[in-house]
Design a protein around this motif. Structure first.
Motif, PDB file in Angstrom:
ATOM      1  N   ALA A 267      41.360  38.482  36.214  1.00 40.37           N
ATOM      2  CA  ALA A 267      42.241  39.210  35.296  1.00 40.37           C
ATOM      3  C   ALA A 267      43.509  39.706  35.980  1.00 40.37           C
ATOM      4  O   ALA A 267      44.595  39.666  35.375  1.00 40.37           O
ATOM      5  CB  ALA A 267      41.484  40.392  34.685  1.00 40.37           C
ATOM      6  N   TRP A 268      43.398  40.174  37.209  1.00 37.73           N
ATOM      7  CA  TRP A 268      44.528  40.847  37.856  1.00 37.73           C
ATOM      8  C   TRP A 268      45.287  39.957  38.829  1.00 37.73           C
ATOM      9  O   TRP A 268      46.505  40.007  38.877  1.00 37.73           O
ATOM     10  CB  TRP A 268      44.036  42.100  38.577  1.00 37.73           C
ATOM     11  N   THR A 269      44.609  39.157  39.597  1.00 41.54           N
ATOM     12  CA  THR A 269      45.290  38.289  40.554  1.00 41.54           C
ATOM     13  C   THR A 269      45.876  37.067  39.871  1.00 41.54           C
ATOM     14  O   THR A 269      46.980  36.632  40.189  1.00 41.54           O
ATOM     15  CB  THR A 269      44.326  37.847  41.673  1.00 41.54           C
ATOM     16  N   PHE A 270      45.129  36.501  38.875  1.00 43.79           N
ATOM     17  CA  PHE A 270      45.560  35.268  38.239  1.00 43.79           C
ATOM     18  C   PHE A 270      45.962  35.441  36.777  1.00 43.79           C
ATOM     19  O   PHE A 270      46.314  34.465  36.109  1.00 43.79           O
ATOM     20  CB  PHE A 270      44.444  34.219  38.348  1.00 43.79           C
ATOM     21  N   ASP A 271      45.900  36.681  36.279  1.00 43.48           N
ATOM     22  CA  ASP A 271      46.355  36.992  34.907  1.00 43.48           C
ATOM     23  C   ASP A 271      45.676  36.120  33.855  1.00 43.48           C
ATOM     24  O   ASP A 271      46.296  35.699  32.867  1.00 43.48           O
ATOM     25  CB  ASP A 271      47.878  36.850  34.791  1.00 43.48           C
ATOM     26  N   ILE A 272      44.389  35.843  34.042  1.00 47.58           N
ATOM     27  CA  ILE A 272      43.622  35.089  33.051  1.00 47.58           C
ATOM     28  C   ILE A 272      43.120  36.065  31.984  1.00 47.58           C
ATOM     29  O   ILE A 272      42.496  37.076  32.312  1.00 47.58           O
ATOM     30  CB  ILE A 272      42.433  34.366  33.705  1.00 47.58           C
ATOM     31  N   PRO A 273      43.393  35.804  30.714  1.00 46.30           N
ATOM     32  CA  PRO A 273      42.930  36.719  29.650  1.00 46.30           C
ATOM     33  C   PRO A 273      41.404  36.823  29.623  1.00 46.30           C
ATOM     34  O   PRO A 273      40.692  35.861  29.918  1.00 46.30           O
ATOM     35  CB  PRO A 273      43.459  36.062  28.366  1.00 46.30           C
ATOM     36  N   VAL A 274      40.930  38.018  29.266  1.00 52.91           N
ATOM     37  CA  VAL A 274      39.498  38.276  29.157  1.00 52.91           C
ATOM     38  C   VAL A 274      39.168  38.635  27.722  1.00 52.91           C
ATOM     39  O   VAL A 274      39.763  39.564  27.149  1.00 52.91           O
ATOM     40  CB  VAL A 274      39.060  39.406  30.106  1.00 52.91           C
TER      41      VAL A 274
END
Length: 421
Positions: free
Chosen positions: A342-349
């Protein structure tokens, strides 16, 4: 002039003999063809190799494509410890994930036959049967990918201990990480099983479009049946679910089930019903903002609690953060993975308050094995959130990519289940 006298009875007898030989010849070539294409066993009936012929090819050392062979119809003796003796191309073929997914879903778990937490075996059988029911009810192509980690020498292997029912929609694969590889890897705490390294192995080799990492104590809810049937999941998203903590031992909430040993299909299917369904029209919530703020809806320790029982993403999405961070048997890496994604790669959760799985109740023995926890309590999640620090595996050095797994004895077995009478 010589004359040959042949009686009518003689002609009939000769014709009968010729007909018999013709039928025997046809039977021989037919059965030989079937044997060579479907039953890849040696003279002792031991399995040489098994794979699905419809979807996969491999590249051997000569860079020529070797078509997949049909899998055997049955195994003569699943208790034989050395029954998997493939050639290297066939072994590579069994592991090959394919350039394109060949299933809609891969279910990945890590296990070993040491009766974890007591009564593991009937719970694991319920898990296998729940995957069978998921495939039968949704009619989607699914693989159950079991990573058998460091199997004990004095116990049966998984394939020899459980029932795997045949389905037109479900394929089984067992990838075995032997003691030689286990001993080669770092092992903080001395754990005999590395859950997250094992799940990474499953992620690496998975053939499903979507990969869900879970545990063998879980069974699938009607919510998950409907979400799969509705094809509700999307690429580039991490999916989590709500599940009650496992340390509840009285007055079980809906997501903790106390199933009997070996329930029938109706009991098992309805044990995690949870709610009524609008079948084929399942709707997932919008992504949440995952943060490190206590009492916020997206607080990481709330939304990622019990994430080891259900974390799901497209197989390409899993590989962006390079799977779970591998630290040698360390625990609690499921929450750290969500932080990194979520934070390093900004992948939505996407966090679903409607659970996709229920946990089968059992004694919480593992909590007392503090020597095997060696958790990541010194990781500062705030530093990850502020992008000050990253915790990821080195490229090409996770999921056993850094190891010559052929030489070190990694095993692979693929089959469709069922019995051979």
């Amino acid at each position: 002039m010589l004359k040959f006298g042949v009686s009518k009875r003689g002609i009939i007898s000769l014709g009968a003999v010729l007909t018999a030989f013709t039928l025997l010849f046809l039977y021989y070539i037919t059965s030989d063809s079937l044997h060579s294409s479907n039953n890849l066993m040696d003279d002792d009936g031991n399995l040489m190799y098994g794979s699905d012929s419809s979807t996969k090819q491999i590249n051997d050392n000569s860079n020529s494509n070797t078509p997949a062979k049909e899998q055997p119809k049955c195994l003569k003796d699943t208790a034989t410890r050395d029954f998997i003796r493939p050639t290297k191309p066939h072994w590579e073929q069994c592991l090959e994930p394919g350039l394109q997914p060949s299933y809609y879903l891969s279910i990945v778990i890590v296990t070993r036959m040491d009766d974890y937490a007591g009564g593991q075996h009937h719970r694991f059988q319920n898990f296998i049967d729940s995957a069978f029911l998921l495939a039968e009810h949704t009619k989607e192509k699914i693989e159950l990918l079991i990573v058998e980690w460091n199997p004990p020498e004095d116990r049966r292997r998984v394939v020899d201990a459980f029932r795997f029912r045949r389905s037109d929609y479900l394929t089984y694969r067992i990838i075995t990480v032997p003691k030689k590889i286990h001993d080669y890897l770092p092992n903080r705490g001395g754990s005999p099983l590395h859950e997250f390294e094992g799940k990474n192995v499953g992620i690496r080799y998975a053939r499903g479009e979507f990969v869900v990492c879970t545990n063998q104590d879980d069974i699938w809810s009607h919510n998950f049946h409907n979400a799969i049937k509705s094809r509700a999941f999307k690429k580039n998203v991490i999916y989590l679910q709500y599940q009650d903590p496992h340390n509840i031992h009285d007055n079980f909430p809906a997501t903790i089930v106390d199933l009997p040993a070996f329930p029938d299909d109706t009991t098992l299917y309805n044990a995690c019903r949870l709610e009524d369904q609008d079948w084929g029209h399942y709707k997932l919530p919008d992504p949440i903002t995952v943060n490190n703020v206590h009492h916020s809806p997206g607080f990481i320790l709330s939304v990622a609690d019990q994430a080891g029982d259900f974390t799901m993403a497209h197989r390409d999405t899993w590989k962006i953060p390079r799977g779970y961070r591998e630290a040698g048997g360390i625990a609690w890496m499921d929450i750290e993975f969500i932080c990194t994604a979520a934070w390093t790669f900004d992948i939505p959760v996407v966090y679903s308050g409607k659970s996709f799985a229920c946990h089968q109740h059992h004694q919480n023995i593992w909590e007392g094995r503090k020597d095997q926890h060696t958790d990541n309590k010194d990781i500062n999640m705030g530093e990850i959130e502020r992008k000050e620090k990253t915790y990821i595996n080195e490229e090409n050095k996770w999921a056993l990519q850094q190891i010559d797994v052929w030489t070190m004895g990694l095993e692979c077995l693929e089959f469709n289940g069922g019995l051979c009478w």
